[in-house]
Design a protein around this motif. Structure first.
Motif, PDB file in Angstrom:
ATOM      1  N   THR A 184      15.839 -18.653 -47.461  1.00  0.00           N
ATOM      2  CA  THR A 184      15.858 -17.219 -47.173  1.00  0.00           C
ATOM      3  C   THR A 184      16.946 -16.487 -47.934  1.00  0.00           C
ATOM      4  OG1 THR A 184      14.947 -17.668 -44.969  1.00  0.00           O
ATOM      5  CG2 THR A 184      15.877 -15.473 -45.361  1.00  0.00           C
ATOM      6  N   PHE A 261       8.628 -20.722 -42.746  1.00  0.00           N
ATOM      7  CA  PHE A 261       9.162 -22.002 -42.298  1.00  0.00           C
ATOM      8  C   PHE A 261       8.075 -23.062 -42.209  1.00  0.00           C
ATOM      9  CE2 PHE A 261      10.776 -24.842 -38.867  1.00  0.00           C
ATOM     10  CZ  PHE A 261      11.901 -25.311 -39.534  1.00  0.00           C
ATOM     11  N   ARG A 264       7.869 -25.291 -45.340  1.00  0.00           N
ATOM     12  CA  ARG A 264       9.133 -25.871 -45.799  1.00  0.00           C
ATOM     13  C   ARG A 264       8.898 -27.161 -46.571  1.00  0.00           C
ATOM     14  NH1 ARG A 264       8.361 -26.437 -40.491  1.00  0.00           N
ATOM     15  NH2 ARG A 264       8.599 -28.467 -39.455  1.00  0.00           N
ATOM     16  N   GLU A 296      16.212 -25.156 -43.364  1.00  0.00           N
ATOM     17  CA  GLU A 296      16.369 -24.895 -41.922  1.00  0.00           C
ATOM     18  C   GLU A 296      17.525 -23.967 -41.579  1.00  0.00           C
ATOM     19  OE1 GLU A 296      14.435 -28.917 -42.545  1.00  0.00           O
ATOM     20  OE2 GLU A 296      16.297 -27.990 -43.233  1.00  0.00           O
ATOM     21  N   TYR A 298      17.905 -20.732 -42.150  1.00  0.00           N
ATOM     22  CA  TYR A 298      17.320 -19.486 -41.640  1.00  0.00           C
ATOM     23  C   TYR A 298      15.810 -19.704 -41.491  1.00  0.00           C
ATOM     24  CZ  TYR A 298      21.651 -17.151 -43.184  1.00  0.00           C
ATOM     25  OH  TYR A 298      22.945 -16.780 -43.374  1.00  0.00           O
ATOM     26  N   PRO A 299      15.358 -20.283 -40.407  1.00  0.00           N
ATOM     27  CA  PRO A 299      13.912 -20.509 -40.269  1.00  0.00           C
ATOM     28  C   PRO A 299      13.159 -19.180 -40.259  1.00  0.00           C
ATOM     29  CG  PRO A 299      15.162 -21.762 -38.636  1.00  0.00           C
ATOM     30  CD  PRO A 299      16.111 -20.806 -39.259  1.00  0.00           C
ATOM     31  N   MET A 300      12.438 -18.932 -41.331  1.00  0.00           N
ATOM     32  CA  MET A 300      11.750 -17.653 -41.507  1.00  0.00           C
ATOM     33  C   MET A 300      10.381 -17.715 -40.817  1.00  0.00           C
ATOM     34  SD  MET A 300      11.171 -15.606 -45.055  1.00  0.00           S
ATOM     35  CE  MET A 300      10.083 -14.176 -45.165  1.00  0.00           C
ATOM     36  N   ILE A 301      10.274 -16.997 -39.700  1.00  0.00           N
ATOM     37  CA  ILE A 301       9.031 -17.017 -38.919  1.00  0.00           C
ATOM     38  C   ILE A 301       8.200 -15.755 -39.142  1.00  0.00           C
ATOM     39  CG2 ILE A 301       9.996 -18.542 -37.162  1.00  0.00           C
ATOM     40  CD1 ILE A 301      10.533 -16.085 -35.447  1.00  0.00           C
ATOM     41  N   ASN A 303       7.825 -11.833 -41.813  1.00  0.00           N
ATOM     42  CA  ASN A 303       8.250 -11.049 -42.960  1.00  0.00           C
ATOM     43  C   ASN A 303       7.847  -9.594 -42.724  1.00  0.00           C
ATOM     44  OD1 ASN A 303       8.965 -10.026 -45.437  1.00  0.00           O
ATOM     45  ND2 ASN A 303       7.277 -10.976 -46.554  1.00  0.00           N
ATOM     46  N   PRO A 317      13.281 -10.935 -44.068  1.00  0.00           N
ATOM     47  CA  PRO A 317      13.028 -12.080 -43.187  1.00  0.00           C
ATOM     48  C   PRO A 317      13.212 -11.741 -41.709  1.00  0.00           C
ATOM     49  CG  PRO A 317      15.200 -12.257 -44.165  1.00  0.00           C
ATOM     50  CD  PRO A 317      14.554 -11.051 -44.781  1.00  0.00           C
ATOM     51  N   THR A 319      13.829 -14.133 -38.384  1.00  0.00           N
ATOM     52  CA  THR A 319      14.137 -15.500 -37.948  1.00  0.00           C
ATOM     53  C   THR A 319      14.315 -15.513 -36.439  1.00  0.00           C
ATOM     54  OG1 THR A 319      16.545 -15.334 -38.086  1.00  0.00           O
ATOM     55  CG2 THR A 319      15.366 -15.751 -40.146  1.00  0.00           C
ATOM     56  N   THR A 321      16.889 -15.716 -34.859  1.00  0.00           N
ATOM     57  CA  THR A 321      18.147 -15.043 -34.496  1.00  0.00           C
ATOM     58  C   THR A 321      18.332 -13.688 -35.164  1.00  0.00           C
ATOM     59  OG1 THR A 321      19.305 -16.221 -36.268  1.00  0.00           O
ATOM     60  CG2 THR A 321      19.306 -17.251 -34.088  1.00  0.00           C
TER      61      THR A 321
END
Length: 388
Positions: A184, A261, A264, A296, A298-301, A303, A317, A319, A321
């Protein structure tokens, strides 16, 4: 001066003057009277005085008195000589060793003094402009003493990067390091730069090719130039390689760093093989590099594409968090990294016109990509945990 033992020079023959009266020990007068009453022969005055002194002298003083009587020259030892004689026998040597001032040993204070002196000298050079910058803006001194020092705690303590195959990067001459791209944010390129700088026996610098977006951002633009990064174009890359630099490129670009993610460690397309053409033109080896652990952080879930277009970014991104936790969500997860440099692929055996052969470029590009992907799978199988 330490409380060193003073040797009395009270012999008449050595001083040439009148002798001082010897002190009597308790009871010595009575024993002399008893010997006279019993009829014992008394010693002559000179012998009796000498015997009295001998009884009062220490072992070292007795040896000294003997040398004086034999006519030897008596030299009083210097303090450092007395301290150096501590290895010998006798109380005089032990006393001198105990009272001698030990030589200063290099410790924390000396290290801090050297560090402060080096820092002041560095500031003086920066203020006076007494430092060198190459034609690309690379500042080697600033990179070594400041930028690497700022990145090193994250490299060593946070991501705990393990480096393998660093010997595959040549000690001299140009080389093109080709790596996968993920995470990310482009922290993988920075960690790879620290890995080469700190682990290569020749302490080589990795000159990364960066996207034009990097040089459009304020502050980031200047820092990237100072750290040796340059625009990802064939002309700059070939100039660096012909100068004998180690150049790093991540052909996946934004497609790799901004992938979701769920994808990956699946390599994206390596462009049109421009990096292979550059390596062939310069005649330098290609060193594949595989990075595990960056996917891992910044697991981009998701966009936010609309927001990305408004900001001029290739992606925005989402994520677990970020942006939910605000600035705290921008803190990367402390994953465990492994960076492995593979066997170099030579290119100096090809003729100069090989750089214009599209089939050759396609084959070499596919060979590099397959080698990186295979190494990624192998490292993932060997990894015990994402964080350990």
């Amino acid at each position: 001066m330490a409380d060193a033992k003073v040797i009395p020079f009270d012999d008449d023959r050595s001083r040439g003057g009148a002798a001082r009266p010897a002190r009597r020990r308790p009871g010595s007068g009575r024993r002399a009277t008893e010997r006279a009453a019993s009829g014992e022969a008394s010693a002559e005055p000179g012998q009796e005085a000498a015997a009295g002194r001998a009884g009062r002298l220490s072992r070292g003083e007795k040896r000294r008195t003997g040398r004086e009587r034999s006519g030897e020259a008596v030299v009083s030892p210097l303090p450092e000589q007395a301290a150096g004689a501590a290895a010998g026998d006798g109380p005089a040597n032990a006393n001198a060793n105990a009272n001698a001032t030990p030589a200063p040993e290099p410790g924390a204070a000396g290290a801090w003094d050297r560090r402060v002196a080096g820092g002041l000298a560095f500031l003086r050079r920066r203020l006076t402009g007494d430092y060198e910058v190459d034609e690309f803006g690379f500042d080697a001194e600033l990179t070594d003493q400041v930028l690497m020092s700022l990145l090193r705690p994250m490299y060593e303590k946070y991501f705990r990067v393990e480096v393998k195959g660093i010997e595959n990067i040549p000690s001299e001459g140009g080389a093109l390091v080709v790596a996968n791209h993920s995470g990310t944010l482009p922290l993988d390129g920075l960690m790879m730069q620290v890995a080469v700088h700190d682990n290569h026996p020749a302490g080589r610098h990795l000159r990364l090719l960066a996207a034009d977006l990097v040089f459009m951002l304020p502050v980031v633009n200047e820092l990237a130039r100072k750290a040796g990064h340059t625009l990802a174009c064939a002309e700059d890359a070939e100039r660096l390689l012909r100068r004998g630099e180690v150049v790093g490129v991540m052909p996946e670009g934004f497609k790799g760093i901004g992938k979701p993610f769920s994808d990956r460690y699946k390599l994206q397309r390596f462009g049109r093989g421009g990096f292979v053409s550059t390596a062939l033109g310069a005649g330098v080896p290609i060193v594949p590099c595989s990075i595990v652990g960056a996917e891992e952080i910044y697991p981009m879930i998701g966009n936010a594409k609309t927001l990305a277009r408004l900001l001029g970014f290739p992606y925005f991104p989402i994520t677990p968090t970020f942006p939910w936790l605000g600035p705290l969500g921008a803190v990367p997860l402390p994953t465990k990294w492994t960076i492995q440099f593979g066997e170099p692929i030579p290119t100096d055996g090809y003729p100069p016109e090989a750089a214009e052969d599209p089939m050759l470029m396609f084959n070499l590009t596919d060979q590099v990509r397959e080698q990186i992907q295979h190494t990624l799978y192998k490292l993932l199988v060997q990894r015990r945990s994402v964080f350990f």
